[in-house]
Scaffold this motif. Structure first.
Motif, PDB file in Angstrom:
ATOM      1  N   ALA A   3      11.332   3.340   9.005  1.00  0.00           N
ATOM      2  CA  ALA A   3      10.179   3.177   8.128  1.00  0.00           C
ATOM      3  C   ALA A   3      10.686   3.225   6.692  1.00  0.00           C
ATOM      4  O   ALA A   3      11.424   4.140   6.320  1.00  0.00           O
ATOM      5  N   VAL A   4      10.305   2.244   5.906  1.00  0.00           N
ATOM      6  CA  VAL A   4      10.646   2.222   4.489  1.00  0.00           C
ATOM      7  C   VAL A   4       9.342   2.436   3.727  1.00  0.00           C
ATOM      8  O   VAL A   4       8.377   1.693   3.913  1.00  0.00           O
ATOM      9  N   ALA A   5       9.311   3.467   2.902  1.00  0.00           N
ATOM     10  CA  ALA A   5       8.096   3.812   2.174  1.00  0.00           C
ATOM     11  C   ALA A   5       8.367   3.792   0.678  1.00  0.00           C
ATOM     12  O   ALA A   5       9.415   4.249   0.217  1.00  0.00           O
ATOM     13  N   ASP A   6       7.402   3.260  -0.065  1.00  0.00           N
ATOM     14  CA  ASP A   6       7.514   3.187  -1.519  1.00  0.00           C
ATOM     15  C   ASP A   6       6.100   3.222  -2.092  1.00  0.00           C
ATOM     16  O   ASP A   6       5.147   2.887  -1.390  1.00  0.00           O
ATOM     17  N   TYR A   7       5.968   3.621  -3.342  1.00  0.00           N
ATOM     18  CA  TYR A   7       4.637   3.599  -3.954  1.00  0.00           C
ATOM     19  C   TYR A   7       4.135   2.171  -4.114  1.00  0.00           C
ATOM     20  O   TYR A   7       2.948   1.926  -4.239  1.00  0.00           O
ATOM     21  N   ASP A   8       5.063   1.203  -4.098  1.00  0.00           N
ATOM     22  CA  ASP A   8       4.719  -0.226  -4.151  1.00  0.00           C
ATOM     23  C   ASP A   8       4.959  -0.807  -2.750  1.00  0.00           C
ATOM     24  O   ASP A   8       6.093  -1.073  -2.364  1.00  0.00           O
ATOM     25  N   GLU A   9       3.891  -0.973  -1.979  1.00  0.00           N
ATOM     26  CA  GLU A   9       4.024  -1.418  -0.589  1.00  0.00           C
ATOM     27  C   GLU A   9       4.677  -2.793  -0.468  1.00  0.00           C
ATOM     28  O   GLU A   9       5.411  -3.054   0.483  1.00  0.00           O
TER      29      GLU A   9
ATOM     30  N   LYS B 235       3.039   2.282   2.170  1.00  0.00           N
ATOM     31  CA  LYS B 235       2.799   2.749   0.808  1.00  0.00           C
ATOM     32  C   LYS B 235       2.807   4.270   0.852  1.00  0.00           C
ATOM     33  O   LYS B 235       2.121   4.873   1.685  1.00  0.00           O
ATOM     34  N   LEU B 236       3.620   4.878   0.006  1.00  0.00           N
ATOM     35  CA  LEU B 236       3.711   6.332  -0.011  1.00  0.00           C
ATOM     36  C   LEU B 236       4.210   6.782  -1.372  1.00  0.00           C
ATOM     37  O   LEU B 236       5.167   6.218  -1.906  1.00  0.00           O
ATOM     38  N   ASP B 237       3.561   7.779  -1.927  1.00  0.00           N
ATOM     39  CA  ASP B 237       4.006   8.378  -3.180  1.00  0.00           C
ATOM     40  C   ASP B 237       4.810   9.623  -2.811  1.00  0.00           C
ATOM     41  O   ASP B 237       4.270  10.598  -2.295  1.00  0.00           O
ATOM     42  N   ALA B 238       6.102   9.597  -3.042  1.00  0.00           N
ATOM     43  CA  ALA B 238       6.993  10.688  -2.633  1.00  0.00           C
ATOM     44  C   ALA B 238       6.699  11.990  -3.361  1.00  0.00           C
ATOM     45  O   ALA B 238       7.166  13.045  -2.941  1.00  0.00           O
ATOM     46  N   ARG B 239       5.905  11.940  -4.414  1.00  0.00           N
ATOM     47  CA  ARG B 239       5.508  13.178  -5.098  1.00  0.00           C
ATOM     48  C   ARG B 239       4.468  13.951  -4.293  1.00  0.00           C
ATOM     49  O   ARG B 239       4.249  15.136  -4.534  1.00  0.00           O
ATOM     50  N   ASP B 240       3.840  13.299  -3.302  1.00  0.00           N
ATOM     51  CA  ASP B 240       2.808  13.901  -2.470  1.00  0.00           C
ATOM     52  C   ASP B 240       3.454  14.441  -1.192  1.00  0.00           C
ATOM     53  O   ASP B 240       3.660  13.719  -0.220  1.00  0.00           O
ATOM     54  N   GLU B 241       3.788  15.711  -1.184  1.00  0.00           N
ATOM     55  CA  GLU B 241       4.492  16.324  -0.050  1.00  0.00           C
ATOM     56  C   GLU B 241       3.724  16.171   1.261  1.00  0.00           C
ATOM     57  O   GLU B 241       4.317  15.905   2.304  1.00  0.00           O
ATOM     58  N   GLN B 242       2.418  16.316   1.225  1.00  0.00           N
ATOM     59  CA  GLN B 242       1.621  16.192   2.446  1.00  0.00           C
ATOM     60  C   GLN B 242       1.692  14.779   3.028  1.00  0.00           C
ATOM     61  O   GLN B 242       1.680  14.595   4.235  1.00  0.00           O
TER      62      GLN B 242
END
Length: 66
Positions: free
Chosen positions: A29-35, A53-60
């Motif tokens: 899985a490749v996750a980035d804030y820019d999907e 799409k994932l913001d790595a600053r959001d631990e949850q």
């Protein structure tokens, strides 16, 4: 083994290309804030690869199962 690559910039994209070439992992899985950038990083990876799409600053968001 399943792998999550956080970030689809230069390093994350290179890691995804390497994983695709060597078939090291059953799922990547490749996750980035820019999907869209994450989707470009998995181009040519086949069915084993997914983009999110994932913001790595959001631990949850990181610990939540995909």
């Amino acid at each position: 083994m399943r792998v999550l690559i956080l970030g689809a910039g230069g390093v994350g994209s290179a890691a995804a290309r390497t994983a695709a070439r060597w078939s090291l992992f059953e799922r990547v899985a490749v996750a980035d804030y820019d999907e869209e950038r994450a989707a470009r990083a998995i181009t040519g990876g086949g069915d084993r690869f997914a983009a999110f799409k994932l913001d790595a600053r959001d631990e949850q968001a990181i610990v939540r199962p995909f």
